[in-house]
Design a protein around this motif. Structure first.
Motif, PDB file in Angstrom:
ATOM      1  N   GLN A   1       0.868  -1.176   0.000  1.00 22.39           N
ATOM      2  CA  GLN A   1       0.000   0.000   0.000  1.00 22.39           C
ATOM      3  C   GLN A   1       0.910   1.232   0.000  1.00 22.39           C
ATOM      4  N   ILE A   2       0.736   2.086  -1.020  1.00 15.93           N
ATOM      5  CA  ILE A   2       1.613   3.257  -1.154  1.00 15.93           C
ATOM      6  C   ILE A   2       1.248   4.288  -0.098  1.00 15.93           C
ATOM      7  N   ASP A   3       2.263   4.982   0.364  1.00 19.15           N
ATOM      8  CA  ASP A   3       2.061   6.115   1.263  1.00 19.15           C
ATOM      9  C   ASP A   3       1.205   7.169   0.538  1.00 19.15           C
ATOM     10  N   PRO A   4      -0.005   7.443   1.038  1.00 18.76           N
ATOM     11  CA  PRO A   4      -0.891   8.366   0.306  1.00 18.76           C
ATOM     12  C   PRO A   4      -0.326   9.783   0.187  1.00 18.76           C
ATOM     13  N   ALA A   5       0.669  10.104   1.022  1.00 20.37           N
ATOM     14  CA  ALA A   5       1.247  11.451   0.957  1.00 20.37           C
ATOM     15  C   ALA A   5       2.410  11.528  -0.036  1.00 20.37           C
ATOM     16  N   HIS A   6       2.809  10.377  -0.588  1.00 21.49           N
ATOM     17  CA  HIS A   6       3.952  10.379  -1.505  1.00 21.49           C
ATOM     18  C   HIS A   6       3.636  11.181  -2.770  1.00 21.49           C
ATOM     19  N   PHE A   7       4.628  11.861  -3.316  1.00 23.38           N
ATOM     20  CA  PHE A   7       4.369  12.763  -4.443  1.00 23.38           C
ATOM     21  C   PHE A   7       3.725  12.055  -5.634  1.00 23.38           C
ATOM     22  N   SER A   8       4.056  10.766  -5.824  1.00 26.86           N
ATOM     23  CA  SER A   8       3.550  10.057  -7.012  1.00 26.86           C
ATOM     24  C   SER A   8       2.029   9.882  -6.977  1.00 26.86           C
TER      25      SER A   8
ATOM     26  N   ALA B   1      14.825  -3.270 -11.453  1.00 26.02           N
ATOM     27  CA  ALA B   1      14.744  -2.570 -12.748  1.00 26.02           C
ATOM     28  C   ALA B   1      14.315  -1.121 -12.555  1.00 26.02           C
ATOM     29  N   LEU B   2      13.260  -0.941 -11.754  1.00 29.50           N
ATOM     30  CA  LEU B   2      12.729   0.408 -11.557  1.00 29.50           C
ATOM     31  C   LEU B   2      13.621   1.199 -10.597  1.00 29.50           C
ATOM     32  N   GLY B   3      14.360   0.469  -9.739  1.00 35.47           N
ATOM     33  CA  GLY B   3      15.147   1.129  -8.696  1.00 35.47           C
ATOM     34  C   GLY B   3      16.642   1.152  -8.962  1.00 35.47           C
ATOM     35  N   ALA B   4      17.346   0.058  -8.625  1.00 34.50           N
ATOM     36  CA  ALA B   4      18.805   0.067  -8.748  1.00 34.50           C
ATOM     37  C   ALA B   4      19.262   0.449 -10.156  1.00 34.50           C
ATOM     38  N   ASP B   5      18.575  -0.068 -11.159  1.00 37.72           N
ATOM     39  CA  ASP B   5      19.035   0.165 -12.525  1.00 37.72           C
ATOM     40  C   ASP B   5      18.869   1.628 -12.955  1.00 37.72           C
ATOM     41  N   THR B   6      17.927   2.322 -12.315  1.00 45.86           N
ATOM     42  CA  THR B   6      17.753   3.748 -12.610  1.00 45.86           C
ATOM     43  C   THR B   6      18.425   4.600 -11.529  1.00 45.86           C
ATOM     44  N   GLY B   7      18.960   3.933 -10.495  1.00 43.23           N
ATOM     45  CA  GLY B   7      19.600   4.642  -9.385  1.00 43.23           C
ATOM     46  C   GLY B   7      18.609   5.280  -8.430  1.00 43.23           C
ATOM     47  N   VAL B   8      17.350   4.855  -8.483  1.00 45.80           N
ATOM     48  CA  VAL B   8      16.322   5.460  -7.625  1.00 45.80           C
ATOM     49  C   VAL B   8      16.130   4.608  -6.369  1.00 45.80           C
ATOM     50  N   ASN B   9      16.240   5.235  -5.205  1.00 40.44           N
ATOM     51  CA  ASN B   9      16.134   4.465  -3.957  1.00 40.44           C
ATOM     52  C   ASN B   9      14.833   4.770  -3.196  1.00 40.44           C
ATOM     53  N   ASP B  10      13.823   5.264  -3.920  1.00 41.20           N
ATOM     54  CA  ASP B  10      12.565   5.673  -3.302  1.00 41.20           C
ATOM     55  C   ASP B  10      11.541   4.536  -3.454  1.00 41.20           C
ATOM     56  N   LEU B  11      11.382   3.744  -2.398  1.00 44.06           N
ATOM     57  CA  LEU B  11      10.525   2.554  -2.455  1.00 44.06           C
ATOM     58  C   LEU B  11       9.086   2.881  -2.853  1.00 44.06           C
ATOM     59  N   GLU B  12       8.584   4.007  -2.378  1.00 43.50           N
ATOM     60  CA  GLU B  12       7.198   4.375  -2.703  1.00 43.50           C
ATOM     61  C   GLU B  12       7.058   4.691  -4.194  1.00 43.50           C
ATOM     62  N   ALA B  13       8.066   5.349  -4.753  1.00 50.03           N
ATOM     63  CA  ALA B  13       8.029   5.646  -6.189  1.00 50.03           C
ATOM     64  C   ALA B  13       8.058   4.344  -6.993  1.00 50.03           C
ATOM     65  N   LEU B  14       8.872   3.401  -6.544  1.00 48.79           N
ATOM     66  CA  LEU B  14       8.938   2.112  -7.246  1.00 48.79           C
ATOM     67  C   LEU B  14       7.595   1.397  -7.159  1.00 48.79           C
ATOM     68  N   THR B  15       6.966   1.486  -5.991  1.00 50.87           N
ATOM     69  CA  THR B  15       5.675   0.812  -5.817  1.00 50.87           C
ATOM     70  C   THR B  15       4.628   1.434  -6.734  1.00 50.87           C
ATOM     71  N   TYR B  16       4.641   2.757  -6.826  1.00 50.00           N
ATOM     72  CA  TYR B  16       3.712   3.425  -7.736  1.00 50.00           C
ATOM     73  C   TYR B  16       3.947   2.946  -9.174  1.00 50.00           C
ATOM     74  N   CYS B  17       5.202   2.921  -9.582  1.00 47.99           N
ATOM     75  CA  CYS B  17       5.515   2.482 -10.951  1.00 47.99           C
ATOM     76  C   CYS B  17       5.102   1.031 -11.175  1.00 47.99           C
ATOM     77  N   ASN B  18       5.240   0.218 -10.128  1.00 46.98           N
ATOM     78  CA  ASN B  18       4.823  -1.174 -10.230  1.00 46.98           C
ATOM     79  C   ASN B  18       3.301  -1.281 -10.415  1.00 46.98           C
ATOM     80  N   TYR B  19       2.564  -0.486  -9.669  1.00 47.63           N
ATOM     81  CA  TYR B  19       1.101  -0.433  -9.855  1.00 47.63           C
ATOM     82  C   TYR B  19       0.782  -0.092 -11.312  1.00 47.63           C
ATOM     83  N   ARG B  20       1.490   0.936 -11.809  1.00 55.42           N
ATOM     84  CA  ARG B  20       1.208   1.400 -13.174  1.00 55.42           C
ATOM     85  C   ARG B  20       1.523   0.303 -14.195  1.00 55.42           C
TER      86      ARG B  20
END
Ligand code: SF4
Ligand code: SF4
Lengths: 616, 157
Positions: free
Chosen positions: A306-313, A334-353
């Motif tokens: 469940q994504i943090d509802p306050a997260h910018f995404s 793929a969404l995280g280490a490979d792009t260098g992004v360490n924001d778990l909530e952003a990855l979760t949003y992208c995974n939903y998408r």
């Protein structure tokens, strides 16, 4: 028994649905699912076919164990020729769709031709009918799922569908069932979209029997006890899912980072399975809501987040505030280490998408990573990205890029080509971390040498699920081998490839093999199906499948030159970690592999090998 | 000791082994569509809920059956298929929806606790369903909450 012995042939051009008996002679040679559908496919389709033409076919297929009470007997596969790879494609999914299809009395559905307007298929046991999907075209998988259940007043439908990218020709579109389970790779959803087929909805109530029920009960109970007694399948996977690997692989120096420029990611722990359990600073809740099992699964590795509802995404998007499928290891990588992004909530949003719109998260993340590198060197500019600053490590850029693919903007269409075509278009083909057009996943072949051979020889383009030597090289299953050496890896890859090919043809999930050996699996198949399904025969079946796929690819125009790795993996040494100074030693493994396979030095199955396996 | 199915929703992973076991026990085939226990997937709430008959002491279904097809056998409400005429009145009377008409047989079906050794509880890999003493159904829940009580000594007057 076990097999429904019936296939459904849907001619989309004619709008017809016809039942025909399963070819049992082929079933005895190819078991089911991956193997049997591939046999049908190569018999019926010209290897040179344009994957997105009506002449290509798409098969949805179950295995003989699918729908039984064997642990993990949920699986179904989508077999076609993939537009991303121009090779045979076979993508496998769990959830509840496959078991329902089997319980409706079908081993497989063969789709041929192309509908003149969007349609969806509804199966109620013996009855199959095409319906007008014009109201669903341009809508997401999630919308289609709700809409079809509502429209037919059938809440028990199990549904597989494509999203907008699959309609629009994004080359790595998936087929998603149960809203978050994906037949993910090689663009199988793109083929579905090219046929104007939006979704398949199934309700099955017929019941499944097996050949020797008493022996089956015994074999299944014994095998379940093995899963319940194994630390990986009973503890690690339920607790952390495949995400248990994030920190392990990072420490090994085998986590491809920033488009594989590095092999270790300083933010790995932030996006790990452990991090998914940690209470968030913002709302005190963990990212992970619970684990989940597919049909019949006694492991339950699935992540529900469940994504943090306050997260910018998702701040102004309440439609994403509910729970849904969370990140698995490959997706988080793929969404995280490979792009260098360490924001778990952003990855979760992208995974939903990725689930909502049925795109492959591995290729999605890896393509975005390649775009970030193109941007870094100035080959891709704000003019093409529509102003998105494609910088490594930027969660905003990641989210904008995934949204662009789902929404089909101009930038999204560019990314929708996949990294190979994208990097070629912008003059830097070497920046695509792909083999045969498909991006490799979350194991760097410099730090895990066997995975180099795995990627180079995979019949569906780079993929970890064709011979997961990580099991041996990292986890010591069935026995430990040194990940930094090439010795012995050719034989290891061959055995894993053959084993996986038959497991993928049975209806079972490959994750069982963390606990099960072939000796645990064979008795279950042998009891369920008539015929001889000893370990020895099943390994031959696996070898037969592998060679049939290989032959199809060679006939499609592939050569030994395609059995390679990105230049970076072969020439640029790992900068840190245990593999520091190493490149992948593919040239040391490949000739031995060809020889063990009974192929010529240029990678062609010899006449002798083909006839030994009964392939004409 | 009277026993009942004790369901812990938090443990359920949605694997359907209970539905498989139930249908196999009662029909000899793997067929969740004919299971007497149903697992609901509240996907967006991250919750799986296995749901079946709780064997009411004063059972609505039994009371309304016009042909007396539902009997009380040691607390378990059992449908006699030979007597059932498929009128479905019990499905209307049951407040919980756990007795259902089965098109394949033309009768109603409901949980009969498998004659005292429920297949679902045996099949469940997570102990989300256990067959346990009916008088202490709330025991584990009580224990969990009891453990959370403040252990700081209370001031005495
Ligand atoms: S079927 Fe309904 S009314 Fe009958 S015993 Fe069960 S819960 Fe009570
Ligand atoms: S067997 Fe247990 S874990 Fe699986 S669905 Fe049923 S109650 Fe849930």
């Amino acid at each position: 028994m076990a097999w429904a012995r019936k296939i459904l042939r849907v001619n989309l051009t004619e709008g017809t649905c016809k039942s025909e008996p399963l070819n049992m002679e082929w079933a005895m040679q190819y078991l089911g699912q991956r193997g049997l559908a591939t046999k049908y496919f190569v018999e019926e389709v010209d290897p040179k076919v344009d994957p997105l033409s009506p002449e290509n076919k798409l098969i949805m297929t179950t295995g003989p164990l699918t729908g039984t009470n064997a642990s993990t007997a949920a699986r179904y596969s989508v077999v076609t020729k993939g537009p991303l790879t121009n090779c045979i494609a076979c993508s496998n999914s769990g959830g509840y769709f496959g078991a329902e299809l089997k319980n409706a009395g079908w081993d497989m559905i063969i789709f041929e031709g192309r509908a003149d307007k969007p349609v969806y298929l509804v199966i109620n046991d013996d009855e199959a009918e095409l319906h007008d999907a014009s109201e669903l075209w341009g809508k997401s998988v999630w919308h289609a799922d709700d809409w079809i259940k509502e429209k037919h007043q059938e809440p028990m439908f199990q549904i597989a569908a494509i999203g907008v990218p699959g309609e629009a020709g994004v080359l790595f579109s998936a087929v998603v069932n149960n809203k978050h389970r994906a037949a993910g790779r090689s663009g199988v959803g793109t083929v579905m979209g090219s046929k104007n087929l939006k979704a398949v909805a199934v309700r099955g109530t017929r019941g499944i029997k097996v050949h020797d029920q008493e022996a089956f009960d015994k074999a299944v109970a014994g095998a379940k006890a093995v899963i319940a007694g194994n630390a990986v399948t009973h503890e690690a996977l339920p607790a952390y899912g495949t995400q248990v690997l994030m920190n392990i692989i990072n420490e090994l120096g085998a986590l491809p980072t920033r488009n594989a420029r590095d092999v270790q990611f300083e933010g790995a722990n932030d996006i790990s399975g452990e991090a998914m359990h940690e209470p968030r600073r913002s709302d005190g809740k963990p990212n992970l809501a619970r684990n989940a099992g597919c049909f019949g699964c006694t492991i339950a590795c699935g992540r529900i987040s469940q994504i943090d509802p306050a997260h910018f995404s998702v701040k102004d998007k309440p439609q994403y505030h509910h729970a849904s499928g969370g990140v698995e290891y490959e997706n988080a990588w793929a969404l995280g280490a490979d792009t260098g992004v360490n924001d778990l909530e952003a990855l979760t949003y992208c995974n939903y998408r990725c689930n909502e719109h049925a795109i492959d998260p591995i290729t999605t993340g890896a393509t975005i990573a390649s775009a970030m590198e193109l941007y870094k060197i100035g080959a891709l500019t704000d003019a093409e990205t529509g102003g998105v600053k494609m910088e490594f490590g930027s969660a905003e850029a990641l989210v904008a890029a995934v949204d662009a693919i789902c929404e089909g903007t101009d930038f999204g269409k560019l990314l929708g080509l996949g990294s190979k075509r994208l990097c070629e278009k912008f003059g830097h083909p070497d920046l695509s971390m792909s083999v045969k057009g498909q991006e490799f996943p979350a194991y760097d072949p410099r730090g895990i040498q066997g995975m180099g051979l795995t990627y180079a020889t995979s019949n569906r383009g780079a993929c970890h699920l064709r011979s997961y030597t990580v099991a041996s090289e990292v986890l010591g299953i069935p026995e430990k081998t040194d990940p930094l050496v090439t010795d012995g890896k050719a034989g290891l890859v061959k055995i894993f490839q053959d084993l996986t090919a038959f497991v993928d043809s049975s209806g079972l999930c490959i994750f069982t093999t963390f606990a099960w050996s072939a000796e645990d699996i064979a008795p279950q198949i042998d009891a369920a199906c008539e015929g001889d399904w000893s370990v020895e025969n099943l390994m031959t079946v696996g070898e037969r499948i592998w060679n049939l796929e290989r032959k199809f690819n060679m006939d499609a125009g592939m050569t030994a030159e395609d059995d390679t790795l990105p230049k970076r993996i072969l020439k640029e040494a790992a900068k840190t970690g245990p593999a520091k100074g190493l490149v992948n030693g593919l040239d040391k493994m490949l000739p031995e592999y060809y020889e063990l396979r009974g192929w010529t030095p240029d990678g062609k199955p010899t006449e002798e090998t083909l006839s030994r396996l009964g392939i004409s | 000791m009277d026993k009942a199915l004790v369901i812990d929703v938090g443990k359920c992973t949605g694997c359907r082994q209970c539905e498989l076991a139930c249908s196999y026990e009662h029909t000899g085939t793997f067929n969740p569509a004919r299971s007497r226990i149903t697992v609901f997937d509240f996907h967006e709430k991250a919750r799986f809920v296995p749901y079946t008959c709780t064997q009411c002491d004063q059972a609505w279904c039994q009371q309304v059956c016009p042909v007396g097809a539902i009997s009380n056998e040691n607390g378990v409400k059992v449908v006699d298929a030979a007597t059932c005429v498929g009128c479905k009145v019990c499905t209307i009377a049951c407040p919980f929806g756990t007795v259902n008409y089965e098109p394949a047989s033309g009768k109603v079906i409901k949980c009969d606790l498998c004659g005292g050794d429920p297949a679902c509880a045996r099949a469940c890999p997570t102990e989300a369903i256990v067959f346990a003493d009916v008088a202490v159904q709330g025991f584990e829940k009580m224990r969990a909450w009891a453990e959370k009580t403040d252990t700081a000594p209370q001031a005495s007057a």
